[in-house]
Design a protein around this motif. Sequence first.
Motif, mmCIF file in Angstrom:
data_model
loop_
_atom_site.group_PDB
_atom_site.id
_atom_site.type_symbol
_atom_site.label_atom_id
_atom_site.label_comp_id
_atom_site.label_asym_id
_atom_site.label_seq_id
_atom_site.Cartn_x
_atom_site.Cartn_y
_atom_site.Cartn_z
ATOM 1 N N PHE A 20 46.842 33.401 59.540
ATOM 2 C CA PHE A 20 47.234 33.743 58.177
ATOM 3 C C PHE A 20 48.312 32.790 57.669
ATOM 4 N N VAL A 21 49.291 32.462 58.520
ATOM 5 C CA VAL A 21 50.375 31.567 58.103
ATOM 6 C C VAL A 21 49.870 30.152 57.898
ATOM 7 N N SER A 22 48.964 29.686 58.766
ATOM 8 C CA SER A 22 48.482 28.303 58.650
ATOM 9 C C SER A 22 47.380 28.134 57.621
ATOM 10 N N ARG A 23 46.692 29.199 57.272
ATOM 11 C CA ARG A 23 45.619 29.155 56.264
ATOM 12 C C ARG A 23 45.816 30.279 55.250
ATOM 13 N N PRO A 24 46.894 30.188 54.452
ATOM 14 C CA PRO A 24 47.157 31.283 53.496
ATOM 15 C C PRO A 24 46.068 31.371 52.440
ATOM 16 N N ARG A 25 45.934 32.552 51.909
ATOM 17 C CA ARG A 25 44.923 32.781 50.876
ATOM 18 C C ARG A 25 45.377 32.150 49.561
ATOM 19 N N THR A 26 44.474 31.470 48.903
ATOM 20 C CA THR A 26 44.722 30.955 47.560
ATOM 21 C C THR A 26 43.580 31.454 46.682
ATOM 22 N N ALA A 27 43.873 31.627 45.413
ATOM 23 C CA ALA A 27 42.835 32.159 44.524
ATOM 24 C C ALA A 27 43.061 31.670 43.108
ATOM 25 N N VAL A 28 41.969 31.601 42.348
ATOM 26 C CA VAL A 28 42.048 31.309 40.918
ATOM 27 C C VAL A 28 42.257 32.630 40.197
ATOM 28 N N LYS A 29 43.168 32.628 39.237
ATOM 29 C CA LYS A 29 43.437 33.838 38.467
ATOM 30 C C LYS A 29 42.882 33.693 37.059
ATOM 31 N N GLY A 30 42.421 34.803 36.534
ATOM 32 C CA GLY A 30 41.922 34.849 35.165
ATOM 33 C C GLY A 30 42.574 35.983 34.416
ATOM 34 N N ASN A 31 42.414 35.971 33.101
ATOM 35 C CA ASN A 31 43.010 36.977 32.237
ATOM 36 C C ASN A 31 42.101 38.194 32.112
ATOM 37 N N ILE A 32 42.687 39.385 32.302
ATOM 38 C CA ILE A 32 41.960 40.622 32.026
ATOM 39 C C ILE A 32 41.910 40.748 30.498
ATOM 40 N N PRO A 33 40.736 40.835 29.904
ATOM 41 C CA PRO A 33 40.626 40.835 28.433
ATOM 42 C C PRO A 33 41.526 41.859 27.751
ATOM 43 N N ASN A 34 42.136 41.435 26.637
ATOM 44 C CA ASN A 34 43.015 42.258 25.799
ATOM 45 C C ASN A 34 44.298 42.693 26.494
ATOM 46 N N THR A 35 44.737 41.931 27.512
ATOM 47 C CA THR A 35 46.004 42.224 28.197
ATOM 48 C C THR A 35 46.735 40.917 28.475
ATOM 49 N N MET A 36 47.944 41.052 29.001
ATOM 50 C CA MET A 36 48.700 39.891 29.488
ATOM 51 C C MET A 36 48.665 39.855 31.018
ATOM 52 N N ILE A 37 47.671 40.500 31.605
ATOM 53 C CA ILE A 37 47.558 40.611 33.059
ATOM 54 C C ILE A 37 46.592 39.547 33.568
ATOM 55 N N TYR A 38 46.983 38.895 34.676
ATOM 56 C CA TYR A 38 46.164 37.845 35.294
ATOM 57 C C TYR A 38 45.890 38.245 36.739
ATOM 58 N N ARG A 39 44.615 38.233 37.102
ATOM 59 C CA ARG A 39 44.198 38.670 38.428
ATOM 60 C C ARG A 39 43.193 37.699 39.042
ATOM 61 N N ASN A 40 43.004 37.839 40.346
ATOM 62 C CA ASN A 40 42.063 37.037 41.119
ATOM 63 C C ASN A 40 40.660 37.194 40.527
ATOM 64 N N PRO A 87 40.989 28.633 28.802
ATOM 65 C CA PRO A 87 40.586 27.240 28.555
ATOM 66 C C PRO A 87 41.742 26.256 28.728
ATOM 67 N N SER A 88 41.466 25.129 29.357
ATOM 68 C CA SER A 88 42.410 24.026 29.602
ATOM 69 C C SER A 88 43.501 24.357 30.613
ATOM 70 N N LEU A 89 43.450 25.562 31.196
ATOM 71 C CA LEU A 89 44.453 25.968 32.187
ATOM 72 C C LEU A 89 43.770 26.362 33.488
ATOM 73 N N LEU A 90 44.403 26.018 34.592
ATOM 74 C CA LEU A 90 43.967 26.485 35.907
ATOM 75 C C LEU A 90 45.138 27.241 36.511
ATOM 76 N N ILE A 91 44.943 28.522 36.774
ATOM 77 C CA ILE A 91 46.003 29.363 37.328
ATOM 78 C C ILE A 91 45.662 29.641 38.784
ATOM 79 N N LEU A 92 46.524 29.188 39.685
ATOM 80 C CA LEU A 92 46.296 29.356 41.118
ATOM 81 C C LEU A 92 47.376 30.235 41.724
ATOM 82 N N GLU A 93 46.961 31.117 42.609
ATOM 83 C CA GLU A 93 47.892 31.994 43.310
ATOM 84 C C GLU A 93 48.014 31.529 44.752
ATOM 85 N N ILE A 94 49.256 31.397 45.221
ATOM 86 C CA ILE A 94 49.518 31.090 46.635
ATOM 87 C C ILE A 94 50.072 32.365 47.250
ATOM 88 N N ASP A 95 49.471 32.797 48.352
ATOM 89 C CA ASP A 95 49.755 34.131 48.866
ATOM 90 C C ASP A 95 50.556 34.146 50.168
#
Length: 198
Positions: free
Chosen positions: A30-50, A61-69
């Motif tokens: 887990f430490v050497s291969r942490p999870r990464t994910a692309v996040k997107g917007n939940i429609p009609n909110t300011m919430i961003y999830r995997n 559009p024009s943005l890439l949102i990445l999560e490092i876990d």
Amino acid sequence: MSAYFGVVFGSVEIGLVVAVVISIARLLLFVSRPRTAVKGNIPNTMIYRNTDQYPYSRVVPSLLILEIDAPIYFANAGYLRERITRWIDEEEDRIKASGESSLQYVILDMSAVGNIDTSGISMMEEIKKIMDRRALKLVLANPKGEVVKKLTRSKFVDENLGKEWMFLTVGEAVEACSFMLHTSKTEPASKEEPWNNV
């Protein structure tokens, strides 16, 4: 389960040793291969999830949102550099195929990054150079206090990133990047400051 088989086919001690060894191996993986994910917007909110967990979330559009876990250490810095670069390549290929507007900003959601060492800082510097070569702008969202201290002490924030490109939430980072995209047609690597920063 491994402890059970260790006890059945050996002894209680063997079962415990097998369970501990497997637990340590999983932790190191887990430490050497942490999870990464692309996040997107939940429609009609300011919430961003995997986007894998929430398939109805939308990529901005024009943005890439990445999560490092996980914390960024010497054990995973190389893997994270390769993974982030691969995400950028995949997103640029997807954009070319779909005919959307080009990628301009990469937002790293660092809310789960509790610590960073010198190898991690070097990895961040390499990622910044890669993005500069591609005319992309690196943006950090929600870095923890310890991470900010180390990035500031190493001069990464002042000399590479710029304090204006660190935000408290992914939502604020997206708003600032969207504002810059709509009000200015300059290169994303320019020194223009976003309207809302930490």
